[in-house]
Design a protein around this motif. Structure first.
Motif, PDB file in Angstrom:
ATOM      1  N   THR A 278      12.760  30.253  27.757  1.00  0.00           N
ATOM      2  CA  THR A 278      12.988  30.764  26.404  1.00  0.00           C
ATOM      3  C   THR A 278      14.370  30.375  25.902  1.00  0.00           C
ATOM      4  OG1 THR A 278      11.516  32.649  26.823  1.00  0.00           O
ATOM      5  CG2 THR A 278      13.072  32.845  24.999  1.00  0.00           C
ATOM      6  N   SER A 279      15.369  30.515  26.739  1.00  0.00           N
ATOM      7  CA  SER A 279      16.737  30.139  26.347  1.00  0.00           C
ATOM      8  C   SER A 279      16.836  28.650  26.057  1.00  0.00           C
ATOM      9  CB  SER A 279      17.725  30.529  27.448  1.00  0.00           C
ATOM     10  OG  SER A 279      17.750  31.921  27.651  1.00  0.00           O
ATOM     11  N   ALA A 280      16.165  27.837  26.860  1.00  0.00           N
ATOM     12  CA  ALA A 280      16.220  26.386  26.661  1.00  0.00           C
ATOM     13  C   ALA A 280      15.571  25.993  25.341  1.00  0.00           C
ATOM     14  CB  ALA A 280      15.536  25.683  27.823  1.00  0.00           C
ATOM     15  N   ARG A 281      14.432  26.587  25.024  1.00  0.00           N
ATOM     16  CA  ARG A 281      13.760  26.241  23.770  1.00  0.00           C
ATOM     17  C   ARG A 281      14.553  26.713  22.560  1.00  0.00           C
ATOM     18  NH1 ARG A 281       8.153  28.372  26.419  1.00  0.00           N
ATOM     19  NH2 ARG A 281       7.635  26.465  27.592  1.00  0.00           N
ATOM     20  N   GLU A 282      15.137  27.897  22.662  1.00  0.00           N
ATOM     21  CA  GLU A 282      15.969  28.377  21.557  1.00  0.00           C
ATOM     22  C   GLU A 282      17.195  27.478  21.367  1.00  0.00           C
ATOM     23  OE1 GLU A 282      16.870  32.371  22.551  1.00  0.00           O
ATOM     24  OE2 GLU A 282      14.911  33.178  21.919  1.00  0.00           O
ATOM     25  N   ALA A 283      17.796  27.069  22.463  1.00  0.00           N
ATOM     26  CA  ALA A 283      18.967  26.181  22.366  1.00  0.00           C
ATOM     27  C   ALA A 283      18.585  24.846  21.752  1.00  0.00           C
ATOM     28  CB  ALA A 283      19.587  25.979  23.743  1.00  0.00           C
ATOM     29  N   LEU A 284      17.433  24.305  22.128  1.00  0.00           N
ATOM     30  CA  LEU A 284      17.005  23.029  21.561  1.00  0.00           C
ATOM     31  C   LEU A 284      16.723  23.168  20.069  1.00  0.00           C
ATOM     32  CD1 LEU A 284      16.274  20.083  22.070  1.00  0.00           C
ATOM     33  CD2 LEU A 284      13.947  20.829  22.637  1.00  0.00           C
ATOM     34  N   SER A 285      16.118  24.279  19.667  1.00  0.00           N
ATOM     35  CA  SER A 285      15.854  24.495  18.236  1.00  0.00           C
ATOM     36  C   SER A 285      17.143  24.611  17.443  1.00  0.00           C
ATOM     37  CB  SER A 285      15.017  25.766  18.049  1.00  0.00           C
ATOM     38  OG  SER A 285      13.765  25.658  18.690  1.00  0.00           O
ATOM     39  N   ALA A 286      18.185  25.176  18.073  1.00  0.00           N
ATOM     40  CA  ALA A 286      19.485  25.311  17.412  1.00  0.00           C
ATOM     41  C   ALA A 286      20.373  24.083  17.619  1.00  0.00           C
ATOM     42  CB  ALA A 286      20.205  26.555  17.939  1.00  0.00           C
TER      43      ALA A 286
ATOM     44  N   GLN B  93      17.115  13.566  25.838  1.00  0.00           N
ATOM     45  CA  GLN B  93      17.254  14.001  27.226  1.00  0.00           C
ATOM     46  C   GLN B  93      16.862  15.467  27.382  1.00  0.00           C
ATOM     47  OE1 GLN B  93      21.372  12.840  27.719  1.00  0.00           O
ATOM     48  NE2 GLN B  93      20.814  11.110  29.027  1.00  0.00           N
ATOM     49  N   ALA B  94      17.266  16.311  26.441  1.00  0.00           N
ATOM     50  CA  ALA B  94      16.890  17.719  26.508  1.00  0.00           C
ATOM     51  C   ALA B  94      15.376  17.881  26.378  1.00  0.00           C
ATOM     52  CB  ALA B  94      17.607  18.501  25.409  1.00  0.00           C
ATOM     53  N   GLN B  95      14.777  17.150  25.470  1.00  0.00           N
ATOM     54  CA  GLN B  95      13.324  17.223  25.313  1.00  0.00           C
ATOM     55  C   GLN B  95      12.609  16.756  26.581  1.00  0.00           C
ATOM     56  OE1 GLN B  95      12.833  14.804  21.824  1.00  0.00           O
ATOM     57  NE2 GLN B  95      13.072  16.522  20.401  1.00  0.00           N
ATOM     58  N   ALA B  96      13.157  15.741  27.242  1.00  0.00           N
ATOM     59  CA  ALA B  96      12.533  15.228  28.454  1.00  0.00           C
ATOM     60  C   ALA B  96      12.577  16.261  29.581  1.00  0.00           C
ATOM     61  CB  ALA B  96      13.224  13.939  28.900  1.00  0.00           C
ATOM     62  N   VAL B  97      13.689  16.994  29.699  1.00  0.00           N
ATOM     63  CA  VAL B  97      13.787  18.011  30.744  1.00  0.00           C
ATOM     64  C   VAL B  97      12.783  19.132  30.499  1.00  0.00           C
ATOM     65  CG1 VAL B  97      15.301  19.747  31.783  1.00  0.00           C
ATOM     66  CG2 VAL B  97      16.193  17.474  31.272  1.00  0.00           C
ATOM     67  N   LEU B  98      12.689  19.611  29.265  1.00  0.00           N
ATOM     68  CA  LEU B  98      11.734  20.684  28.953  1.00  0.00           C
ATOM     69  C   LEU B  98      10.295  20.215  29.124  1.00  0.00           C
ATOM     70  CD1 LEU B  98      14.378  21.900  27.767  1.00  0.00           C
ATOM     71  CD2 LEU B  98      12.986  22.856  25.938  1.00  0.00           C
ATOM     72  N   ALA B  99      10.028  18.958  28.738  1.00  0.00           N
ATOM     73  CA  ALA B  99       8.668  18.437  28.907  1.00  0.00           C
ATOM     74  C   ALA B  99       8.318  18.292  30.383  1.00  0.00           C
ATOM     75  CB  ALA B  99       8.542  17.092  28.190  1.00  0.00           C
TER      76      ALA B  99
END
Length: 226
Positions: free
Chosen positions: A118-126, A197-203
């Motif tokens: 949840t924290s990672a997705r919120e950080a990516l959105s921001a 890179q952030a999207q790749a880690v979450l994916a």
């Protein structure tokens, strides 16, 4: 009456007593000899040779319109070459600089994998991509522990997470290694991550959740699987 000169003994040369102009000329000739000439860098000599090959403007006569752009392009190329050559040592020093020692992935207060996601997705959105990378990889590691694919060992580094999970998810071994490198670079190497890179880690974390692990290659478990 002058003394007769003896055979085999030439008369000594008369002492030189030059005036100021003659002394300056002699000094200039002496300094221009090879014993006093400073060695110039090859790039400086090459640039001087290039400039000497250019014709004088009065000798060019009427020039076509494209000549100005051609000369400007040559000058820009030469300037770029000088800048690249000057920054060569700095670039090599940066490449050879020792990297900071990597630390643990899950440090401090322990959170669940779902909280990290949840924290990672919120950080990516921001658009806080560095935070998204860190929490995304922590979610990956925490999720593997919760699934008992990794034992709950404190101090495990990102490299160790990727190394221990690669046999469990062999199809994603390269992605695990790259994600671990990005985590260390951001967390301990003072680098900035990109959105990709952030999207790749979450994916990758999502793909591991949907993948069936090869349990025979899993690390020794410290808890009973649920």
């Amino acid at each position: 009456m002058p003394l007769p000169r003896q055979a085999g003994h030439p008369l000594p040369a008369a002492p030189i007593d030059p005036d100021r102009d003659e002394a300056r000329r002699l000094l200039t000739e002496e300094l221009e000899s090879g014993d006093y000439r400073l060695q110039e860098p090859w790039l400086t000599r090459a640039w001087r040779w290039f400039v000497e090959q250019l014709p004088d403007v009065p000798d060019l006569g009427a020039l076509p319109p494209w000549t100005t752009w051609a000369v400007l392009g040559l000058v820009l190329c030469a300037v770029a070459a000088v800048l690249v050559f000057a920054s060569r040592d700095r670039w090599r020093a940066g490449r050879l600089a020792p990297q900071a020692a990597a630390g643990p992935v899950l440090g401090g207060a322990r959170r669940s994998a779902a909280d990290y996601r949840t924290s990672a997705r919120e950080a990516l959105s921001a658009e806080r991509v560095d935070e998204a990378v860190l929490d995304g990889y922590r979610a990956l590691a925490a999720g593997a522990i919760e699934r008992t694919l990794l034992d709950d060992r404190p101090g495990r580094t990102a490299h160790e997470v990727a190394q221990e999970l690669s046999p469990v998810f062999p199809v994603h071994a390269d992605d695990l290694r790259r994600a671990g490198d990005v985590f260390d670079a951001v967390r301990y190497g003072d680098h900035r991550a990109s959105t990709e890179q952030a999207q790749a880690v979450l994916a990758l974390d999502e793909r591991l959740l949907d993948s069936r692990p090869e349990l025979a290659a899993a690390a020794p478990r410290s808890t009973v699987p649920s």
